[in-house]
Scaffold this motif. Structure first.
Motif, mmCIF file in Angstrom:
data_model
loop_
_atom_site.group_PDB
_atom_site.id
_atom_site.type_symbol
_atom_site.label_atom_id
_atom_site.label_comp_id
_atom_site.label_asym_id
_atom_site.label_seq_id
_atom_site.Cartn_x
_atom_site.Cartn_y
_atom_site.Cartn_z
ATOM 1 N N TRP A 192 0.771 -1.228 0.074
ATOM 2 C CA TRP A 192 -0.028 0.283 -0.024
ATOM 3 C C TRP A 192 0.873 1.103 0.024
ATOM 4 O O TRP A 192 0.489 2.430 -0.856
ATOM 5 C CB TRP A 192 -1.086 -0.262 1.298
ATOM 6 C CG TRP A 192 -1.905 -0.972 1.064
ATOM 7 C CD1 TRP A 192 -2.152 -2.234 1.897
ATOM 8 C CD2 TRP A 192 -2.906 -1.169 0.320
ATOM 9 N NE1 TRP A 192 -3.161 -2.977 1.442
ATOM 10 C CE2 TRP A 192 -3.884 -2.311 0.487
ATOM 11 C CE3 TRP A 192 -3.751 -0.518 -0.952
ATOM 12 C CZ2 TRP A 192 -4.766 -2.665 -0.132
ATOM 13 C CZ3 TRP A 192 -4.595 -0.862 -1.303
ATOM 14 C CH2 TRP A 192 -5.238 -2.085 -1.126
ATOM 15 N N GLY A 193 2.010 1.276 0.633
ATOM 16 C CA GLY A 193 2.474 2.585 0.751
ATOM 17 C C GLY A 193 3.113 2.733 -0.693
ATOM 18 O O GLY A 193 3.504 4.077 -1.135
ATOM 19 N N GLU A 194 3.721 1.602 -1.292
ATOM 20 C CA GLU A 194 4.080 2.126 -2.617
ATOM 21 C C GLU A 194 3.059 2.499 -3.656
ATOM 22 O O GLU A 194 3.293 3.171 -4.526
ATOM 23 C CB GLU A 194 5.165 0.830 -3.029
ATOM 24 C CG GLU A 194 6.176 0.466 -2.437
ATOM 25 C CD GLU A 194 6.789 -0.965 -2.968
ATOM 26 O OE1 GLU A 194 7.553 -0.976 -3.949
ATOM 27 O OE2 GLU A 194 6.462 -2.155 -2.079
ATOM 28 N N ALA A 195 1.860 1.682 -3.560
ATOM 29 C CA ALA A 195 0.800 2.145 -4.264
ATOM 30 C C ALA A 195 0.466 3.442 -4.076
ATOM 31 O O ALA A 195 0.219 4.279 -5.102
ATOM 32 C CB ALA A 195 -0.247 1.208 -3.970
ATOM 33 N N GLN A 196 0.455 4.073 -2.951
ATOM 34 C CA GLN A 196 0.107 5.321 -2.616
ATOM 35 C C GLN A 196 0.934 6.329 -3.374
ATOM 36 O O GLN A 196 0.549 7.259 -3.826
ATOM 37 C CB GLN A 196 0.243 5.500 -1.038
ATOM 38 C CG GLN A 196 -0.152 7.063 -0.788
ATOM 39 C CD GLN A 196 0.333 7.272 0.762
ATOM 40 O OE1 GLN A 196 -0.041 6.423 1.486
ATOM 41 N NE2 GLN A 196 1.027 8.508 0.904
ATOM 42 N N GLN A 197 2.351 6.090 -3.266
ATOM 43 C CA GLN A 197 3.235 6.808 -4.083
ATOM 44 C C GLN A 197 3.161 7.034 -5.609
ATOM 45 O O GLN A 197 3.232 7.805 -6.160
ATOM 46 C CB GLN A 197 4.721 6.390 -3.685
ATOM 47 C CG GLN A 197 5.671 7.724 -4.304
ATOM 48 C CD GLN A 197 5.323 9.055 -3.470
ATOM 49 O OE1 GLN A 197 5.489 9.222 -2.235
ATOM 50 N NE2 GLN A 197 5.359 9.773 -4.220
ATOM 51 N N ALA A 198 2.693 5.726 -6.032
ATOM 52 C CA ALA A 198 2.565 5.789 -7.519
ATOM 53 C C ALA A 198 1.396 6.491 -7.927
ATOM 54 O O ALA A 198 1.382 7.050 -9.002
ATOM 55 C CB ALA A 198 2.322 3.910 -7.822
ATOM 56 N N PHE A 199 0.187 6.178 -7.227
ATOM 57 C CA PHE A 199 -0.987 7.103 -7.420
ATOM 58 C C PHE A 199 -0.683 8.618 -7.287
ATOM 59 O O PHE A 199 -1.271 9.322 -8.022
ATOM 60 C CB PHE A 199 -2.194 6.800 -6.429
ATOM 61 C CG PHE A 199 -2.680 5.315 -6.960
ATOM 62 C CD1 PHE A 199 -2.857 4.845 -8.025
ATOM 63 C CD2 PHE A 199 -2.836 4.446 -5.863
ATOM 64 C CE1 PHE A 199 -3.483 3.669 -8.580
ATOM 65 C CE2 PHE A 199 -3.610 3.165 -5.945
ATOM 66 C CZ PHE A 199 -3.734 2.770 -7.311
ATOM 67 N N VAL A 200 0.142 9.200 -6.478
ATOM 68 C CA VAL A 200 0.323 10.559 -6.269
ATOM 69 C C VAL A 200 1.493 10.862 -7.424
ATOM 70 O O VAL A 200 0.966 12.018 -7.771
ATOM 71 C CB VAL A 200 1.134 10.757 -4.860
ATOM 72 C CG1 VAL A 200 1.708 12.023 -4.828
ATOM 73 C CG2 VAL A 200 0.266 10.562 -3.586
ATOM 74 N N ASN A 201 2.143 10.117 -7.737
ATOM 75 C CA ASN A 201 3.125 10.586 -8.837
ATOM 76 C C ASN A 201 2.240 10.632 -10.069
ATOM 77 O O ASN A 201 2.323 11.620 -10.863
ATOM 78 C CB ASN A 201 4.344 9.415 -8.904
ATOM 79 C CG ASN A 201 5.195 9.622 -8.016
ATOM 80 O OD1 ASN A 201 5.206 10.379 -7.325
ATOM 81 N ND2 ASN A 201 6.159 8.273 -7.658
ATOM 82 N N ALA A 202 1.348 9.614 -10.359
ATOM 83 C CA ALA A 202 0.406 9.558 -11.578
ATOM 84 C C ALA A 202 -0.443 10.874 -11.418
ATOM 85 O O ALA A 202 -0.865 11.796 -12.430
ATOM 86 C CB ALA A 202 -0.432 8.335 -11.670
#
Length: 291
Positions: free
Chosen positions: A106-116
């Protein structure tokens, strides 16, 4: 204009919810029901389904692969990000976030969504809102409600600019859950009000409003809200369960029994049915006095 609850409730739900009396009764500690907690996977998948799908072959293949093999898709999406520019960066980031979510990273997913989200054009308010909401859901999934609120606030603003009522309501519900988690119930109630205003026919908004009102011992409000939820989703077992708890805490054991029995009929063998049976056992047979 919404019709009075007495006119829109089906006979089945009239039996399920029932009138409520004895609002001065104190909450019974043996009848807790915490249904306001986050349904992480269901909400995330709903948000993903609502996102615009990539149109480029690479993006489309990545999104399809995310469902079949999230582990491989993580690497595919990272490779795509290294070569992506413009809108392709948004698509690849979305794909990466979805794959990481499927792996509970989830932490990595959160950052991926923020970057997108940050790669999205400034005037594409709907996409920015959706990606921000997905990042907020990822934060909630890893138990970081404070971070979720930081992400959901801007997402709510973007949804308002996009004039997307359904998305506005969905984000408001997520904010309410996060606010409950950080023990800010009055602000959570305000967020639920905004959700109901944005989407008056959202049964989940009315259900969560009733649950929060019940937890605050505002049983008159809770009864009104659960009746609204029942009118919108008359065969929702979760609504029936909450209706039973509200009735029991209000001293209306007969209505509580009818609600709990309706859950057994609507969702036999489910966790909701197990809870309903447990509450029925605590209430005892018809005519028994609740401890």
């Amino acid at each position: 204009m919404m019709l009075p609850v007495s006119l829109i409730l089906a006979p089945f739900m009239l039996a399920q919810v029932g009138p409520t009396a004895g609002y001065g009764a104190s909450p019974a500690s043996q009848l807790p029901l915490e249904i306001i907690e986050k349904k992480q996977d269901e909400a995330r998948k709903r948000a993903v389904q609502e996102m615009p799908r990539p149109t480029a072959p690479r993006g489309a293949g990545c999104m399809a692969a995310a469902e079949a093999s999230p582990e491989r898709t993580v690497q595919v999406a990272r490779d795509a990000l290294n070569q992506a520019v413009g809108r392709e960066k948004v698509r690849a980031g979305l794909c990466l976030g979805v794959a990481l979510s499927d792996l509970d990273r989830w932490g990595e997913a959160q950052q991926a969504f923020v970057n997108a989200r940050d790669a999205t054009e400034a005037d594409d308010h709907q996409t920015r809102a959706r990606l921000g909401a997905m990042a907020g859901n990822a934060a909630l999934a890893q138990g970081d409600a404070a971070q979720a609120l930081m992400l959901l606030g801007p997402a709510a603003s973007e949804a308002k600019l996009a004039e997307d009522n359904a998305l506005t309501a969905s984000i408001a519900l997520d904010r309410a859950r996060a606010l409950v988690a950080v023990d800010r119930p009055d602000e959570a109630a305000d967020a639920l009000t905004r959700a109901r205003e944005a989407e008056p026919d959202n049964a989940q908004a009315w259900l969560l409003s009733a649950t929060l009102s019940r937890r605050q011992n505002k049983l008159i409000e809770a009864q009104t809200q659960i009746e609204q939820a029942a009118g919108l989703a008359p065969r929702d077992a979760e609504i029936g369960l909450e209706a039973g708890v509200i009735a029991a805490l209000s001293g209306n054991d007969g209505a509580a029994r009818r609600s709990f029995n309706s859950v057994l009929a609507l969702a036999p063998g489910s966790d909701l049915a197990t809870r309903a049976q447990g509450y029925l056992d605590q209430l005892g047979p018809e005519g028994a006095r609740t401890p």
